[in-house]
Design an enzyme around this catalytic site. Structure first.
Site, PDB file in Angstrom:
ATOM      1  N   HIS A  69      15.245  -2.066   3.579  1.00 46.14           N
ATOM      2  CA  HIS A  69      14.777  -1.441   2.345  1.00 46.14           C
ATOM      3  C   HIS A  69      15.604  -0.187   2.090  1.00 46.14           C
ATOM      4  CE1 HIS A  69      11.301   0.319  -0.184  1.00 46.14           C
ATOM      5  NE2 HIS A  69      11.856  -0.672  -0.853  1.00 46.14           N
ATOM      6  N   ASP A  75       9.265   2.949  -1.916  1.00 48.72           N
ATOM      7  CA  ASP A  75       8.426   2.474  -3.015  1.00 48.72           C
ATOM      8  C   ASP A  75       7.299   3.470  -3.241  1.00 48.72           C
ATOM      9  OD1 ASP A  75       9.997   0.262  -3.247  1.00 48.72           O
ATOM     10  OD2 ASP A  75       8.624  -1.096  -2.214  1.00 48.72           O
ATOM     11  N   HIS A 107       5.176  -0.312  -9.333  1.00 50.99           N
ATOM     12  CA  HIS A 107       5.641   0.767  -8.467  1.00 50.99           C
ATOM     13  C   HIS A 107       7.051   1.155  -8.882  1.00 50.99           C
ATOM     14  CE1 HIS A 107       7.734  -2.593  -6.565  1.00 50.99           C
ATOM     15  NE2 HIS A 107       8.464  -1.730  -5.872  1.00 50.99           N
ATOM     16  N   HIS A 139      10.756   1.857  -7.221  1.00 54.03           N
ATOM     17  CA  HIS A 139      11.670   1.888  -6.078  1.00 54.03           C
ATOM     18  C   HIS A 139      12.679   2.991  -6.364  1.00 54.03           C
ATOM     19  CE1 HIS A 139      14.332   0.362  -2.845  1.00 54.03           C
ATOM     20  NE2 HIS A 139      15.277   0.824  -3.652  1.00 54.03           N
TER      21      HIS A 139
END
Length: 275
Positions: free
Chosen positions: A48, A52, A134, A136
């Site tokens: 990742h 988030d 959300h 990112h």
């Protein structure tokens, strides 16, 4: 992807990507993660490259910059374009921030646009490879993704090298290539030469540039002076020399004193004119 079920509260955010908030809940950290995909009903593992965040609605720029890339036409879930609708900003010195999964119809920017700190980029959404609303948020420095949390908390600065006078990659001194651009077209806008841009940017083929490419521009300044006249103020003088009253005050504070609104007839101010 809004991975994971646990949310971590981040307090005392100094550079928030959400308007009016100094906190946010983080549902997925930076780094390798294992998460449940509600759409495929399977566990996935991946790296990742950001965090988030779920708090807030209006997404804003954490610092000033220029739009390096943008997408705004994704409506809903798709794995073909994982980031969904997004804006990526270039802040100078090989530092980028990216804001992904923005709501369809909320992004009204184009490549090359200048953006101020706190300016609206779009709205939090759930477009692309996303299972819930959300944001990112990612930070890329020197072509590598880095943990955004220290930047959110103010422990590190997006513009940490901006004041380095020997550095020529400030977002103010670059041009971001748009569709239809050529080096010949760019040099006409900035009164320079193709050979200068080729050398400064280590371009191998002057006929091959691409949309979103960062083109460093030669920095041209001319130091002059100005004698204050009756009726003058810093804003009025700054407009004459294509600069800002803040810049004038910064380099003349020893002459003006503590109040930038009090300048006197006959004072000789230093001017750093931007050409």
């Amino acid at each position: 992807m809004n991975g994971g079920k646990m949310a971590y509260l981040i307090n005392n955010i100094k550079s928030s990507p959400f308007e009016g908030l100094d906190y946010s809940y983080m549902t997925s950290k930076f780094g390798y993660r294992k998460f449940w995909n509600d759409v495929t009903e399977m566990y996935n593992t991946n790296f990742h490259n950001g965090v988030d965040l779920t708090s807030g609605t209006v997404v804003i720029a954490v610092e000033k910059g220029k739009v390096a890339s943008v997408r705004s036409n994704i409506n809903g879930y798709t794995e073909k374009y994982p980031s969904g609708n997004y804006v990526t900003l270039y802040h100078g010195n090989n530092v980028y921030t990216t804001y992904c999964h923005l709501k369809y119809g909320s992004v009204n920017l184009k490549v090359g646009d200048s953006v101020d700190k706190g300016e609206k980029l779009g709205l939090k959404g759930s477009t692309g490879y996303s299972t819930g609303p959300h944001l990112h948020f990612g930070v890329k420095k020197d072509n590598a993704w880095v943990d955004p949390v220290p930047y959110l908390l103010g422990e590190k600065s997006i513009l940490e090298l901006e004041e380095n006078e020997t550095n020529n990659t400030s977002s103010n001194n670059v041009y971001i290539v748009k569709k239809g651009d050529t080096l010949t077209k760019i040099v006409k806008m900035y009164n320079t030469t193709v050979s200068s841009l080729v050398k400064l940017n280590s371009i191998k083929n002057a006929n091959l540039i691409y949309v979103g490419q960062i083109i460093k521009l030669p920095v041209k300044t001319n130091k002059v002076s100005y004698t204050v006249q009756k009726g003058d103020n810093l804003t009025k003088i700054a407009k004459k020399y294509n600069t800002t009253w803040q810049e004038l005050y910064k380099i003349n504070k020893d002459i003006i004193g503590s109040n930038p609104n009090l300048i006197k007839v006959g004072q000789v101010l230093k001017i750093k004119e931007n050409l």
